[in-house]
Design a protein around this motif. Structure first.
Motif, PDB file in Angstrom:
ATOM      1  N   GLU A 468       0.596  -1.178  -0.270  1.00 38.34           N
ATOM      2  CA  GLU A 468       0.361   0.249   0.214  1.00 38.34           C
ATOM      3  C   GLU A 468       0.733   1.162   0.194  1.00 38.34           C
ATOM      4  OE1 GLU A 468      -2.739  -0.133   3.130  1.00 38.34           O
ATOM      5  OE2 GLU A 468      -3.937  -1.951   2.764  1.00 38.34           O
ATOM      6  N   ASN A 469       1.935   1.705   0.537  1.00 43.35           N
ATOM      7  CA  ASN A 469       3.210   1.904   0.582  1.00 43.35           C
ATOM      8  C   ASN A 469       3.358   2.873  -0.182  1.00 43.35           C
ATOM      9  OD1 ASN A 469       2.085   2.305   3.333  1.00 43.35           O
ATOM     10  ND2 ASN A 469       4.001   1.499   4.326  1.00 43.35           N
ATOM     11  N   ASP A 470       4.151   1.844  -1.460  1.00 49.50           N
ATOM     12  CA  ASP A 470       4.242   1.998  -2.360  1.00 49.50           C
ATOM     13  C   ASP A 470       3.782   2.593  -3.565  1.00 49.50           C
ATOM     14  OD1 ASP A 470       7.131   0.869  -1.547  1.00 49.50           O
ATOM     15  OD2 ASP A 470       6.420  -0.897  -1.964  1.00 49.50           O
ATOM     16  N   LEU A 471       2.442   1.658  -3.302  1.00 52.49           N
ATOM     17  CA  LEU A 471       1.104   1.912  -4.101  1.00 52.49           C
ATOM     18  C   LEU A 471       0.852   3.171  -3.982  1.00 52.49           C
ATOM     19  CD1 LEU A 471      -0.685   0.967  -6.419  1.00 52.49           C
ATOM     20  CD2 LEU A 471      -2.616   0.249  -4.820  1.00 52.49           C
ATOM     21  N   SER A 472       1.015   3.402  -2.721  1.00 50.70           N
ATOM     22  CA  SER A 472       0.682   5.261  -2.755  1.00 50.70           C
ATOM     23  C   SER A 472       2.011   6.065  -3.491  1.00 50.70           C
ATOM     24  CB  SER A 472       0.183   5.800  -1.473  1.00 50.70           C
ATOM     25  OG  SER A 472       1.944   5.459  -0.917  1.00 50.70           O
ATOM     26  N   LYS A 473       3.750   5.705  -3.284  1.00 50.74           N
ATOM     27  CA  LYS A 473       4.459   6.024  -4.038  1.00 50.74           C
ATOM     28  C   LYS A 473       4.236   7.258  -5.464  1.00 50.74           C
ATOM     29  CE  LYS A 473       7.422   5.798   0.018  1.00 50.74           C
ATOM     30  NZ  LYS A 473       8.502   4.761   0.318  1.00 50.74           N
ATOM     31  N   TYR A 474       3.770   5.378  -6.350  1.00 56.83           N
ATOM     32  CA  TYR A 474       3.908   4.676  -7.532  1.00 56.83           C
ATOM     33  C   TYR A 474       2.689   6.115  -8.120  1.00 56.83           C
ATOM     34  CZ  TYR A 474       2.094   3.105 -11.552  1.00 56.83           C
ATOM     35  OH  TYR A 474       1.901   3.258 -13.204  1.00 56.83           O
ATOM     36  N   ASN A 475       1.321   6.172  -6.772  1.00 56.94           N
ATOM     37  CA  ASN A 475       0.393   6.875  -7.872  1.00 56.94           C
ATOM     38  C   ASN A 475       0.705   8.444  -8.022  1.00 56.94           C
ATOM     39  OD1 ASN A 475      -1.276   5.165  -7.761  1.00 56.94           O
ATOM     40  ND2 ASN A 475      -2.465   4.939  -5.811  1.00 56.94           N
ATOM     41  N   LYS A 476       1.695   9.318  -6.596  1.00 59.69           N
ATOM     42  CA  LYS A 476       2.074  10.556  -6.455  1.00 59.69           C
ATOM     43  C   LYS A 476       2.695  10.222  -7.760  1.00 59.69           C
ATOM     44  CE  LYS A 476       1.641  10.934  -1.242  1.00 59.69           C
ATOM     45  NZ  LYS A 476       3.104  11.043  -0.269  1.00 59.69           N
ATOM     46  N   LEU A 477       3.585   9.408  -8.510  1.00 62.97           N
ATOM     47  CA  LEU A 477       4.813   9.940  -8.816  1.00 62.97           C
ATOM     48  C   LEU A 477       3.900   9.400 -10.548  1.00 62.97           C
ATOM     49  CD1 LEU A 477       7.447   7.435  -8.307  1.00 62.97           C
ATOM     50  CD2 LEU A 477       8.077  10.299  -8.377  1.00 62.97           C
ATOM     51  N   ARG A 478       2.447   9.205 -10.400  1.00 61.87           N
ATOM     52  CA  ARG A 478       2.052   8.650 -11.866  1.00 61.87           C
ATOM     53  C   ARG A 478       1.702  10.294 -11.961  1.00 61.87           C
ATOM     54  NH1 ARG A 478      -2.170   4.489 -12.629  1.00 61.87           N
ATOM     55  NH2 ARG A 478      -2.500   5.389 -14.676  1.00 61.87           N
ATOM     56  N   GLY A 479       1.298  11.349 -10.760  1.00 62.06           N
ATOM     57  CA  GLY A 479       0.210  11.517 -10.939  1.00 62.06           C
ATOM     58  C   GLY A 479       1.242  13.090 -11.378  1.00 62.06           C
ATOM     59  N   LEU A 480       2.582  13.143 -10.924  1.00 59.44           N
ATOM     60  CA  LEU A 480       3.640  14.105 -11.111  1.00 59.44           C
ATOM     61  C   LEU A 480       3.822  14.468 -12.621  1.00 59.44           C
ATOM     62  CD1 LEU A 480       5.559  14.192  -8.315  1.00 59.44           C
ATOM     63  CD2 LEU A 480       4.570  15.522  -8.651  1.00 59.44           C
ATOM     64  N   LEU A 481       3.934  12.599 -12.946  1.00 58.32           N
ATOM     65  CA  LEU A 481       4.043  12.967 -14.561  1.00 58.32           C
ATOM     66  C   LEU A 481       3.328  13.199 -15.578  1.00 58.32           C
ATOM     67  CD1 LEU A 481       5.842  10.699 -16.714  1.00 58.32           C
ATOM     68  CD2 LEU A 481       4.231   8.478 -16.356  1.00 58.32           C
ATOM     69  N   ALA A 482       2.092  13.154 -14.355  1.00 56.61           N
ATOM     70  CA  ALA A 482       0.889  13.681 -15.756  1.00 56.61           C
ATOM     71  C   ALA A 482       0.364  15.025 -16.061  1.00 56.61           C
ATOM     72  CB  ALA A 482      -0.099  13.187 -14.833  1.00 56.61           C
ATOM     73  N   LYS A 483       1.269  15.307 -14.889  1.00 55.57           N
ATOM     74  CA  LYS A 483       0.911  17.242 -14.865  1.00 55.57           C
ATOM     75  C   LYS A 483       2.051  17.785 -15.911  1.00 55.57           C
ATOM     76  CE  LYS A 483      -0.288  17.632 -10.163  1.00 55.57           C
ATOM     77  NZ  LYS A 483       0.170  18.280  -9.052  1.00 55.57           N
ATOM     78  N   LYS A 484       3.862  16.306 -16.243  1.00 54.07           N
ATOM     79  CA  LYS A 484       4.715  17.002 -16.656  1.00 54.07           C
ATOM     80  C   LYS A 484       4.111  17.191 -18.465  1.00 54.07           C
ATOM     81  CE  LYS A 484       8.866  17.567 -13.945  1.00 54.07           C
ATOM     82  NZ  LYS A 484       8.937  19.196 -14.305  1.00 54.07           N
ATOM     83  N   ASN A 485       3.105  15.902 -18.593  1.00 54.81           N
ATOM     84  CA  ASN A 485       2.735  15.629 -19.897  1.00 54.81           C
ATOM     85  C   ASN A 485       2.404  16.512 -20.782  1.00 54.81           C
ATOM     86  OD1 ASN A 485       4.585  13.254 -19.594  1.00 54.81           O
ATOM     87  ND2 ASN A 485       2.765  11.584 -19.394  1.00 54.81           N
ATOM     88  N   ILE A 486       0.984  16.920 -18.903  1.00 52.08           N
ATOM     89  CA  ILE A 486       0.144  18.249 -19.460  1.00 52.08           C
ATOM     90  C   ILE A 486       0.595  19.188 -19.833  1.00 52.08           C
ATOM     91  CG2 ILE A 486      -1.606  20.158 -18.592  1.00 52.08           C
ATOM     92  CD1 ILE A 486      -2.746  17.510 -17.151  1.00 52.08           C
ATOM     93  N   ASN A 487       2.197  19.752 -19.152  1.00 54.22           N
ATOM     94  CA  ASN A 487       3.360  20.736 -19.411  1.00 54.22           C
ATOM     95  C   ASN A 487       3.126  20.753 -21.141  1.00 54.22           C
ATOM     96  OD1 ASN A 487       2.260  22.338 -17.199  1.00 54.22           O
ATOM     97  ND2 ASN A 487       4.484  21.323 -16.346  1.00 54.22           N
ATOM     98  N   ILE A 488       4.341  18.787 -21.675  1.00 55.15           N
ATOM     99  CA  ILE A 488       4.364  18.873 -22.732  1.00 55.15           C
ATOM    100  C   ILE A 488       3.974  19.190 -23.794  1.00 55.15           C
ATOM    101  CG2 ILE A 488       5.606  17.317 -24.244  1.00 55.15           C
ATOM    102  CD1 ILE A 488       7.157  15.977 -21.184  1.00 55.15           C
ATOM    103  N   ALA A 489       2.725  18.758 -23.656  1.00 51.94           N
ATOM    104  CA  ALA A 489       1.500  18.611 -24.492  1.00 51.94           C
ATOM    105  C   ALA A 489       0.782  19.957 -24.737  1.00 51.94           C
ATOM    106  CB  ALA A 489       0.410  18.379 -24.379  1.00 51.94           C
ATOM    107  N   ARG A 490       1.116  21.783 -24.095  1.00 45.67           N
ATOM    108  CA  ARG A 490       0.727  22.639 -24.001  1.00 45.67           C
ATOM    109  C   ARG A 490       1.878  23.266 -25.070  1.00 45.67           C
ATOM    110  NH1 ARG A 490       0.929  23.963 -18.569  1.00 45.67           N
ATOM    111  NH2 ARG A 490      -1.619  23.591 -18.379  1.00 45.67           N
ATOM    112  N   VAL A 491       3.046  23.296 -24.644  1.00 45.96           N
ATOM    113  CA  VAL A 491       4.008  23.761 -25.187  1.00 45.96           C
ATOM    114  C   VAL A 491       4.152  23.556 -26.503  1.00 45.96           C
ATOM    115  CG1 VAL A 491       6.934  23.674 -25.802  1.00 45.96           C
ATOM    116  CG2 VAL A 491       6.226  23.537 -22.939  1.00 45.96           C
ATOM    117  N   GLN A 492       3.385  22.522 -26.783  1.00 45.22           N
ATOM    118  CA  GLN A 492       3.519  21.621 -27.839  1.00 45.22           C
ATOM    119  C   GLN A 492       2.427  21.419 -28.955  1.00 45.22           C
ATOM    120  OE1 GLN A 492       6.325  19.140 -29.254  1.00 45.22           O
ATOM    121  NE2 GLN A 492       5.112  18.735 -31.308  1.00 45.22           N
ATOM    122  N   ARG A 493       1.315  22.503 -28.134  1.00 47.05           N
ATOM    123  CA  ARG A 493       0.382  23.058 -28.790  1.00 47.05           C
ATOM    124  C   ARG A 493       0.638  24.208 -29.790  1.00 47.05           C
ATOM    125  NH1 ARG A 493      -2.778  19.815 -25.390  1.00 47.05           N
ATOM    126  NH2 ARG A 493      -2.781  22.294 -23.860  1.00 47.05           N
TER     127      ARG A 493
END
Length: 657
Positions: A468-493
């Protein structure tokens, strides 16, 4: 006259409709007629003809449509076919107007109409006829509603009935009884001498303000006549005699047919009745409203507080004995006896006040208990009524069960009911078993979660916690990755929003094509304008020429009759020729000016073409030079690369030495 001719009938109908619409609009611009039309439309809308508020319909369609709707909704049998269509022709309007007039005559309308009034929209008579039709429609609706309601109630009452309808006379009887409730006026005194049953009945009636009429009053001869059988024919005559004697007993006038002796006997009997009732009144006391607690209430209070009353009586007796003893011992001490008597009197008065207060409290409790008892009796009556209904239903069911035709059906129904009860019991047992198993499994699960059983369970719980601890860390990292992907998509647009060189070249090519298309269109439009101006000018010259020839043709016969006219005609021709020469010179000058402009434009065009050829030639030479430069630069690079390879292949001089 029309500007064009066509043989299409539909086109002519459309034009006729347009002209009629324009005339109707011009006609309805009068504010008084608009107000009358609005009154008719509002009345039709209130009655339920909602097509009167459509703005696209003409006033004729609104008014005539409302009249046809009113005739149809009145539900009157008429041998008239009224077919109304909107935007109809003149012939159809005439036919519809005549049919409406016939229908109103057969309906006996008090406000008859003429066809020309309907076609010409004469609003005052139309308003009266429409108002009468609307009233007929409303009456027809009310009659239809009442008829349908009676039919529905009749159909419903044949098979079903509400529970309230079974005792429909109950509220009426209760209101009648409450309005005519007996009121007690007298009360029997103690020691009243009332021995016979008839005297007791008469006294009871007298208590409530009623009189008792014996058999003599109604013409009876005692018990012997009461035992005789009466035929139906004699009962009516006896009833008439009873009514007449009752009226005489209550102070009414006797009938003129009765004799004087009979009147004297009846008055004597009345005097005896009055004397007897007066004796009974002497043995009664008048009852006043709000006189306090009733006899039954006082009896109930005495029964409830019997012990307290006995204790008070005992205290009173003891106090009276003590007072008598003190009086005997004191002898002539009147002052001490008076003080002692006052103290005893005050003590007894206090006890009396306490008893009155307790009686008032008990009276309130008694009233509340009495109200509760009346409510309980009312509920009991309701329950008894329901019980009687259920007993009646059960009796009906038993009667149906006793029928031979329903035995098989009842046996099948009993089997199904038994099966249903058995299934319900099984379902209940199954639910209880499932509940028990659920509780056991929840207890086991709780024990497993707490890790109380063994080391294996504890280890599994620890693994789950780490997971459960690892899963919570994984979810946090996925959230950060999603934010990075959103910024990348914005710059790409934002990058994609900037056009590339190829896109800019394509845009330039499209703009050039559009410019050429617009310029060609402009040139073509200018040609059309020039052609139109030339033809217009040519037409003007031809019109002037025709006018000139016409004037010459009209004036020559008149002027040729005399020599002065001939001279005048010559002068006119000379002036005409001079004017034509001037016009020709001006046109020729304008032509020369346009020709010089055209020559200068041609020279400019030739120069521009020479510049364009030179530009294309220079571009071609530049491209050839660029190609040569690319070849030479490639050769130079290749030569430099070969020299570098040769330098790398030769051994160094110091190493050889």
């Amino acid at each position: 006259p029309p500007l064009f001719w066509t043989s299409d009938l539909a086109t002519w109908d459309m034009l006729a409709g347009m002209s009629r619409g324009m005339r109707a609009k011009d006609q309805e611009r009068n504010p008084e007629r608009l107000l009358q039309l609005k009154r008719i439309c509002d009345m039709l809308l209130a009655a339920g003809y909602f097509r009167a508020r459509i703005p696209m319909l003409s006033p004729f369609d609104k008014v005539v449509g409302g009249l046809v709707w009113g005739i149809t909704a009145s539900n009157v049998n008429l041998d008239v076919d009224i077919i109304f269509q909107e935007n109809s022709t003149i012939g159809e309007r005439v036919r519809v107007s005549e049919q409406i007039v016939k229908a109103l005559v057969r309906m006996k309308c008090p406000h008859p109409l003429q066809p020309q009034q309907i076609q010409g929209l004469d609003y005052p008579p139309l308003f009266k006829a429409t108002q009468w039709l609307v009233s007929r429609v409303i009456e027809t609706r009310a009659e239809t509603q009442l008829r349908m309601r009676n039919q529905a109630e009749f159909s419903f009452s044949k098979t079903l009935q509400f529970e309230e309808d079974e005792n429909c006379s109950g509220p009426f009887l209760q209101r009648a009884l409450s309005a005519n409730a007996p009121q007690r006026k007298y009360k029997k005194q103690e020691g009243a001498d009332i021995r016979s049953l008839i005297a007791s009945a008469e006294a009871t009636l007298l208590e409530f303000g009623e009189r008792f009429y014996n058999s003599a009053t109604f013409g009876g001869d005692g018990e012997g006549k009461a035992k005789k059988k009466k035929t139906p024919s004699s009962s009516s005559s006896d009833f008439q005699k009873m009514r007449s004697k009752l009226a005489a007993a209550q102070g009414g006038d006797a009938s003129s047919s009765s004799g004087g002796s009979k009147k004297g006997g009846e008055s004597k009997e009345n005097k005896e009745d009055e004397k007897r009732q007066e004796e009974l009144r002497k043995q009664m006391a008048e009852v006043k409203e709000g006189a306090g607690v009733s006899a039954s209430g006082v009896g109930a209070l005495i029964l409830d507080n019997e012990e307290q009353i006995k204790a008070a009586m005992q205290q009173y007796e003891e106090a009276s004995q003590a007072a008598s003893a003190l009086e005997a011992s004191a002898g002539g001490g009147k002052r001490g006896l008076q003080q002692q008597f006052k103290r005893l009197e005050s003590a007894l008065m206090r006890q009396l006040e306490e008893l009155k207060a307790s009686v008032q409290e008990i009276k309130g409790d008694y009233d509340s208990k009495k109200a509760a008892l009346s409510e309980a009796r009312g509920r009991k009556r309701d329950q008894d009524a329901k019980h009687e209904k259920l007993v009646e239903v059960l009796n009906k069911l038993e009667e149906k069960e006793s029928n031979v035709e329903n035995k098989q059906l009842l046996q099948k129904l009993r089997a199904l009911v038994t099966l249903n009860e058995m299934l319900k019991r099984q379902e209940k047992a199954f639910k209880e078993n499932c509940q028990k198993q659920r509780e056991e499994l929840e207890a086991k699960l709780k024990a497993l979660k707490s890790g109380e059983d063994d080391e294996q369970t504890k280890r599994m719980l620890e693994i789950e916690r780490l997971y459960e601890n690892d899963l919570s860390k994984y979810n946090k990292l996925r959230g950060l990755l999603a934010k990075k992907n959103i910024n990348i998509a914005r710059v790409q647009r934002s990058i994609d929003a900037i056009p590339t060189r190829a896109e800019l070249l394509q845009y330039q090519r499209r703009f050039v094509e559009l410019y050429e298309l617009v310029s060609n269109k402009l040139v073509e439009t200018r040609k059309y304008f020039e052609l139109y101006n030339m033809l217009e000018e040519k037409h003007r010259y031809m019109v002037n020429e025709v006018d000139l020839l016409n004037s010459i043709g009209k004036s020559v016969p008149k002027l040729m009759t005399s020599s002065s006219g001939k001279d005048q005609l010559g002068k006119n021709f000379q002036s005409i020729l001079s004017n034509m020469d001037k016009t020709q010179d001006s046109v020729q000058n304008r032509f020369q000016g346009e020709k010089t402009k055209c020559d200068t434009l041609n020279d400019k065009h030739k120069k521009m073409l020479m510049k364009q050829r030179k530009y294309f030639q220079a571009v071609k030479e530049f491209q050839e030079e660029c190609y040569k430069n690319e070849k030479l630069s490639a050769a130079v690079e290749q030569y430099a690369g070969d020299e570098d390879e040769e330098d790398e292949g030769e051994p160094p001089v110091e190493a050889e030495e």
